[in-house]
Design a protein around this motif. Structure first.
Motif, mmCIF file in Angstrom:
data_model
loop_
_atom_site.group_PDB
_atom_site.id
_atom_site.type_symbol
_atom_site.label_atom_id
_atom_site.label_comp_id
_atom_site.label_asym_id
_atom_site.label_seq_id
_atom_site.Cartn_x
_atom_site.Cartn_y
_atom_site.Cartn_z
ATOM 1 N N VAL A 233 0.853 -1.204 0.000
ATOM 2 C CA VAL A 233 0.000 0.000 0.000
ATOM 3 C C VAL A 233 0.886 1.250 0.000
ATOM 4 C CG1 VAL A 233 -1.597 1.362 1.415
ATOM 5 C CG2 VAL A 233 -2.027 -1.068 1.067
ATOM 6 N N ALA A 234 1.939 1.220 0.813
ATOM 7 C CA ALA A 234 2.858 2.368 0.869
ATOM 8 C C ALA A 234 3.687 2.467 -0.415
ATOM 9 C CB ALA A 234 3.774 2.241 2.086
ATOM 10 N N ALA A 235 4.178 1.320 -0.911
ATOM 11 C CA ALA A 235 5.060 1.337 -2.089
ATOM 12 C C ALA A 235 4.341 1.861 -3.331
ATOM 13 C CB ALA A 235 5.598 -0.075 -2.354
ATOM 14 N N PHE A 236 3.051 1.591 -3.438
ATOM 15 C CA PHE A 236 2.317 1.944 -4.658
ATOM 16 C C PHE A 236 1.550 3.253 -4.522
ATOM 17 C CE2 PHE A 236 2.103 -2.895 -5.320
ATOM 18 C CZ PHE A 236 3.315 -2.879 -6.000
ATOM 19 N N ASP A 237 1.791 3.963 -3.426
ATOM 20 C CA ASP A 237 1.095 5.232 -3.218
ATOM 21 C C ASP A 237 1.474 6.227 -4.326
ATOM 22 O OD1 ASP A 237 -0.511 7.060 -1.862
ATOM 23 O OD2 ASP A 237 1.231 7.949 -0.876
ATOM 24 N N GLY A 238 0.498 6.918 -4.861
ATOM 25 C CA GLY A 238 0.771 7.999 -5.809
ATOM 26 C C GLY A 238 0.746 7.583 -7.270
ATOM 27 N N TYR A 239 0.763 6.306 -7.575
ATOM 28 C CA TYR A 239 0.705 5.871 -8.976
ATOM 29 C C TYR A 239 -0.751 5.854 -9.459
ATOM 30 C CZ TYR A 239 5.569 4.466 -8.682
ATOM 31 O OH TYR A 239 6.923 4.471 -8.534
ATOM 32 N N ASP A 240 -0.917 6.168 -10.755
ATOM 33 C CA ASP A 240 -2.274 6.141 -11.313
ATOM 34 C C ASP A 240 -2.818 4.721 -11.359
ATOM 35 O OD1 ASP A 240 -2.184 8.870 -11.763
ATOM 36 O OD2 ASP A 240 -1.237 8.624 -13.731
ATOM 37 N N TYR A 241 -1.928 3.792 -11.773
ATOM 38 C CA TYR A 241 -2.348 2.394 -11.910
ATOM 39 C C TYR A 241 -1.308 1.474 -11.272
ATOM 40 C CZ TYR A 241 -5.492 4.233 -15.465
ATOM 41 O OH TYR A 241 -6.453 4.959 -16.118
ATOM 42 N N ILE A 242 -1.796 0.340 -10.813
ATOM 43 C CA ILE A 242 -0.906 -0.733 -10.355
ATOM 44 C C ILE A 242 -1.211 -1.912 -11.273
ATOM 45 C CG2 ILE A 242 -0.291 -2.244 -8.433
ATOM 46 C CD1 ILE A 242 -1.886 0.178 -6.809
ATOM 47 N N VAL A 243 -0.192 -2.361 -11.998
ATOM 48 C CA VAL A 243 -0.410 -3.412 -12.998
ATOM 49 C C VAL A 243 0.338 -4.669 -12.586
ATOM 50 C CG1 VAL A 243 0.116 -4.096 -15.380
ATOM 51 C CG2 VAL A 243 -0.907 -1.857 -14.919
ATOM 52 N N SER A 244 -0.353 -5.785 -12.718
ATOM 53 C CA SER A 244 0.300 -7.080 -12.496
ATOM 54 C C SER A 244 0.140 -7.931 -13.745
ATOM 55 C CB SER A 244 -0.327 -7.789 -11.290
ATOM 56 O OG SER A 244 0.114 -9.138 -11.266
ATOM 57 N N ASP A 245 1.204 -8.645 -14.104
ATOM 58 C CA ASP A 245 1.117 -9.563 -15.244
ATOM 59 C C ASP A 245 1.046 -11.013 -14.773
ATOM 60 O OD1 ASP A 245 3.754 -9.690 -14.422
ATOM 61 O OD2 ASP A 245 4.535 -8.619 -16.176
ATOM 62 N N ALA A 246 0.592 -11.207 -13.539
ATOM 63 C CA ALA A 246 0.306 -12.547 -13.003
ATOM 64 C C ALA A 246 -1.119 -12.508 -12.460
ATOM 65 C CB ALA A 246 1.282 -12.906 -11.893
ATOM 66 N N ALA A 247 -2.023 -13.315 -13.023
ATOM 67 C CA ALA A 247 -3.445 -13.216 -12.668
ATOM 68 C C ALA A 247 -3.693 -13.469 -11.182
ATOM 69 C CB ALA A 247 -4.256 -14.191 -13.510
ATOM 70 N N GLY A 248 -2.936 -14.390 -10.583
ATOM 71 C CA GLY A 248 -3.113 -14.669 -9.159
ATOM 72 C C GLY A 248 -2.799 -13.439 -8.316
ATOM 73 N N CYS A 249 -1.804 -12.670 -8.753
ATOM 74 C CA CYS A 249 -1.400 -11.473 -8.001
ATOM 75 C C CYS A 249 -2.392 -10.330 -8.212
ATOM 76 C CB CYS A 249 0.000 -11.032 -8.424
ATOM 77 S SG CYS A 249 1.236 -12.333 -8.329
ATOM 78 N N SER A 250 -2.837 -10.125 -9.455
ATOM 79 C CA SER A 250 -3.790 -9.018 -9.672
ATOM 80 C C SER A 250 -5.090 -9.306 -8.920
ATOM 81 C CB SER A 250 -4.048 -8.775 -11.160
ATOM 82 O OG SER A 250 -4.367 -9.965 -11.835
ATOM 83 N N ALA A 251 -5.509 -10.585 -8.898
ATOM 84 C CA ALA A 251 -6.727 -10.929 -8.155
ATOM 85 C C ALA A 251 -6.548 -10.598 -6.674
ATOM 86 C CB ALA A 251 -7.038 -12.417 -8.332
ATOM 87 N N HIS A 252 -5.375 -10.902 -6.127
ATOM 88 C CA HIS A 252 -5.155 -10.654 -4.696
ATOM 89 C C HIS A 252 -5.060 -9.145 -4.412
ATOM 90 C CE1 HIS A 252 -4.228 -11.697 -0.624
ATOM 91 N NE2 HIS A 252 -3.128 -10.979 -0.655
#
Ligand code: SF4
Ligand code: SF4
Length: 402
Positions: A233-252
């Protein structure tokens, strides 16, 4: 933060025992046993919650045999949140009745996967075993290794990579590097970054990020999963989008509201790479290849199709890459990978892998796309040498990069 994991009495009461989920459950399809079905597992969770049944080894076995594929969730008319309930039930069991094998599994996914140096060391060991050509000497339970035999494995990390920003970026993207994804699938990360840059995005992979915590959550390591979520949550603060190219990770990541303060913001900004790129293609911000290059089989990872209900996006990407997408399984049954499942339930994982390969072989194409690393490894482990398994974004990147 107090974790809001199930199974709560409201969640358990939501199940009306209609049984509509049963034919969608891979373990029920294999065994025909009610106790290996979603309804049976919910009944067992309810009995333990009421104190009618002990949380004993039998109960642990009932929970452990579930693949957490969430096919039942997608089929359920009462919207029973099965995935979240199973994560909660396993976390409670881990507290009440920790077993040695459970402790080892939680140590592995809750702590060791986050140690980049250790994963790099393990990766180097696998690379060495590959070079020596002695994969077949590994124990039967390490079927995972069979899938790695056919892919390039070497220590690698996208963490800390900051791509040059276009003069006027369309937006900022934080790329989730992941754990095994980061080490064993560098080509997928390269394709993801390349495609997003063509569309005009500034893509970073922040240094302070951690593994998303999906495997820890699935294994009942709730404390570790929550700690990883808080870091991200802290690491991704401020980005417009958070993208994952692993479906298990994006789901989580989309489930982070249950795992960390501020998790709702991560969930709202998270996109699986397939849905993100399919939208960009649809908007004309990424090219389509018009020529017909032949057929490609599409494998639907459970955490893309059942957990996120993303079905069209990988097919749209295959089409835009100039290929004809071929469906292999209308029910999108789990391939048997399911995180550590293929290690601790090798017979069921093997049977599901065998069934999936039969479907792929019957469909015809020799190239298969799958948007999840575990599924890619499982498919490679079971398919013959004449087949190629790629992430859809790799197929697209290779097509437009030519
Ligand atoms: S479909 Fe939903 S309501 Fe019906 S038995 Fe399955 S979990 Fe329960
Ligand atoms: S998550 Fe998958 S394996 Fe588990 S009960 Fe649901 S359909 Fe069956």
């Amino acid at each position: 933060m107090k974790l809001s994991l199930g199974p709560s009495s409201e969640q358990l009461d939501a199940c009306v025992t209609c049984g509509l989920c049963l034919p969608h459950c891979p373990t029920f399809r294999i065994t025909g046993d009610e106790i290996a079905s979603p309804r049976g597992r919910l009944t067992a969770m309810g009995a333990v919650a009421d104190g009618r049944v002990e949380a004993d080894d039998t109960y642990a076995g009932i929970l452990s045999y579930c693949l957490q594929c969430r096919a039942c969730e997608a089929a359920c008319p009462s919207l029973v949140p099965f995935g979240q309930m199973m994560e909660g039930a396993r976390a409670r069991l881990a507290e009440r009745r920790p077993t040695t094998s459970g402790r080892i599994r939680r140590l592995l996914v809750g702590r060791l996967l986050n140690m980049k140096w250790l994963l790099a060391l393990l990766t180097s060991g696998v690379a060495l075993i590959q070079r020596l050509g002695v994969m077949r000497l590994l124990p039967r339970r390490m079927r995972l290794a069979r899938g790695l035999r056919r892919q390039r494995v070497f220590p690698h990390s996208a963490v800390g990579v900051h791509d040059l920003s276009p003069a006027v970026p369309a937006g900022t993207v934080a790329l989730l590097a992941g754990c095994v994804m980061d080490q064993w699938f560098p080509d997928v990360h390269d394709a993801t970054r390349g495609v997003l840059q063509i569309a005009g995005y500034q893509v970073d992979s922040p240094e302070t990020q951690r593994c998303c915590g999906a495997l820890a959550a699935h294994e009942g390591a709730a404390g570790n999963a929550a700690a990883m979520a808080a870091r991200n949550v802290a690491a991704f603060d401020g980005y417009d989008y958070i993208v994952s190219d692993a479906a298990g990770c994006s789901a989580h990541l989309k489930d982070y509201a249950h795992w960390a303060d501020g998790g709702e913001s991560v969930a709202a900004r998270t996109r699986d790479i397939t849905e993100f790129v399919a939208e960009l293609i649809e908007e004309g911000r990424l090219p389509r290849i018009s020529r017909n290059r032949g057929d490609v089989a599409v494998h639907d990872p459970c955490h893309l199709r059942h957990a996120q209900r993303i079905i069209d996006a990988p097919r749209a990407i295959v089409r835009a890459a100039g290929y004809n997408p071929v469906d292999i399984d209308p029910d999108a049954l789990c391939c048997g990978a399911a995180g550590l499942y293929m290690v601790y339930e090798p017979d069921t994982a093997e049977e599901l892998g065998r069934r999936k390969v039969e479907q792929i072989t019957a469909a015809g194409p020799k190239t298969v796309v799958s948007a999840n690393p575990g599924c890619e490894i499982q498919l490679r482990a079971h398919l013959g040498r004449g087949f190629k398994v790629l992430h859809p974004i790799e197929l697209y990147w290779q097509a437009i990069d030519r």
